[in-house]
Design a protein around this motif. Sequence first.
Motif, PDB file in Angstrom:
ATOM      1  N   SER A   1      43.129  38.701  42.128  1.00 42.57           N
ATOM      2  CA  SER A   1      44.318  39.009  41.338  1.00 42.57           C
ATOM      3  C   SER A   1      44.077  38.838  39.841  1.00 42.57           C
TER       4      SER A   1
ATOM      5  N   PRO B   1      43.085  39.912  36.145  1.00 40.38           N
ATOM      6  CA  PRO B   1      43.375  41.212  35.541  1.00 40.38           C
ATOM      7  C   PRO B   1      42.270  42.258  35.676  1.00 40.38           C
TER       8      PRO B   1
ATOM      9  N   TRP C   1      42.290  43.120  39.749  1.00 42.18           N
ATOM     10  CA  TRP C   1      43.532  43.415  40.458  1.00 42.18           C
ATOM     11  C   TRP C   1      43.684  44.915  40.698  1.00 42.18           C
TER      12      TRP C   1
ATOM     13  N   HIS D   1      51.979  41.794  35.182  1.00 39.07           N
ATOM     14  CA  HIS D   1      50.910  41.110  35.902  1.00 39.07           C
ATOM     15  C   HIS D   1      50.252  40.052  35.014  1.00 39.07           C
ATOM     16  N   HIS D   2      50.016  40.397  33.761  1.00 40.32           N
ATOM     17  CA  HIS D   2      49.390  39.475  32.816  1.00 40.32           C
ATOM     18  C   HIS D   2      50.244  38.205  32.651  1.00 40.32           C
TER      19      HIS D   2
ATOM     20  N   PRO E   1      46.582  47.066  42.195  1.00 34.73           N
ATOM     21  CA  PRO E   1      47.930  47.071  42.760  1.00 34.73           C
ATOM     22  C   PRO E   1      48.034  48.119  43.869  1.00 34.73           C
TER      23      PRO E   1
ATOM     24  N   ARG F   1      48.321  51.807  37.527  1.00 34.19           N
ATOM     25  CA  ARG F   1      48.567  50.810  36.497  1.00 34.19           C
ATOM     26  C   ARG F   1      49.176  51.487  35.272  1.00 34.19           C
TER      27      ARG F   1
ATOM     28  N   TYR G   1      51.316  40.500  43.137  1.00 38.56           N
ATOM     29  CA  TYR G   1      50.648  40.213  41.870  1.00 38.56           C
ATOM     30  C   TYR G   1      49.636  39.087  42.007  1.00 38.56           C
ATOM     31  N   GLN G   2      49.972  38.065  42.813  1.00 38.24           N
ATOM     32  CA  GLN G   2      49.138  36.877  42.869  1.00 38.24           C
ATOM     33  C   GLN G   2      49.426  36.121  44.168  1.00 38.24           C
TER      34      GLN G   2
ATOM     35  N   ASN H   1      50.934  46.299  33.834  1.00 35.91           N
ATOM     36  CA  ASN H   1      49.875  45.401  33.355  1.00 35.91           C
ATOM     37  C   ASN H   1      50.450  44.198  32.616  1.00 35.91           C
TER      38      ASN H   1
END
Length: 179
Positions: free
Chosen positions: A116, A118, A121, A98-99, A123, A90, A42-43, A95
Motif C-alpha cells: 500500500s 504510494p 499501491w 491515499h497519500h 487501486p 489513479r 487504501y491500507q 492519489n
Amino acid sequence: MLAITSLLPSPASDHINALIKSLETEFGLTDVQATPEPHLTYQIVEPTNMETLKAALRDIAATTPPFIAHTTGLGMFPGDSPVIYIPVLRSDALNELHHQIFNIAGPLCSRTDKFSAPDLWLPHVSLALHDTTPELLGPVLQFLNNQTFNLELAINNLAILRPEGDMFVREDVFEFGGK
C-alpha cells in the motif's frame, strides 16, 4: 488486521455485486464475498490505538470533498490463487487521499501493508480471490470478457473494515464533508 477503505455506493456497487454473483453462479467462486460490500482498499493496518486512528480518518474525511474515480478493463495478480480485479485509474484526488491515509497510518499502526506504499499501491476492486485456480483463470476471463468495466465510482467516505469470523464487516464509516 483492519482495512482502511472507501465503500462504493450504487450504481457501481450494484454492478460489481452482479458480476461477483455471476462468478458464483458460473464457477462457484465465493471467497470475495467475505467482504460483502464492494470497496477500494487504501491500507491494511494493525492500529496501536483504534480511537486515535478513527479520529485521524474522521479528520481526513471531514476535509475531503467527494470525487469520482474511474475504472477500466480487468487485471489479475498471479499465483496459486489468482486475484481477478477491476483496476481503478489513479487521479490527483485519489492519489492525494491515499497519500493522506498512508501518512497517518504509519505512525498510528504497529503494522501496515507494504503493497500500500504510494509507489506500489495499485487501486482495484476485487472480483475473485482465494478460491480461484490457474486452471479457472482462462474460463473466468473468457466469461468476463463480454462485461463492462468502465465504471464511475463515487468516492465519498472512508471506512474501516474489521474481521468478524470469516467475514470483513464495517467497523466505522466517515462520510466526506469537504467542499
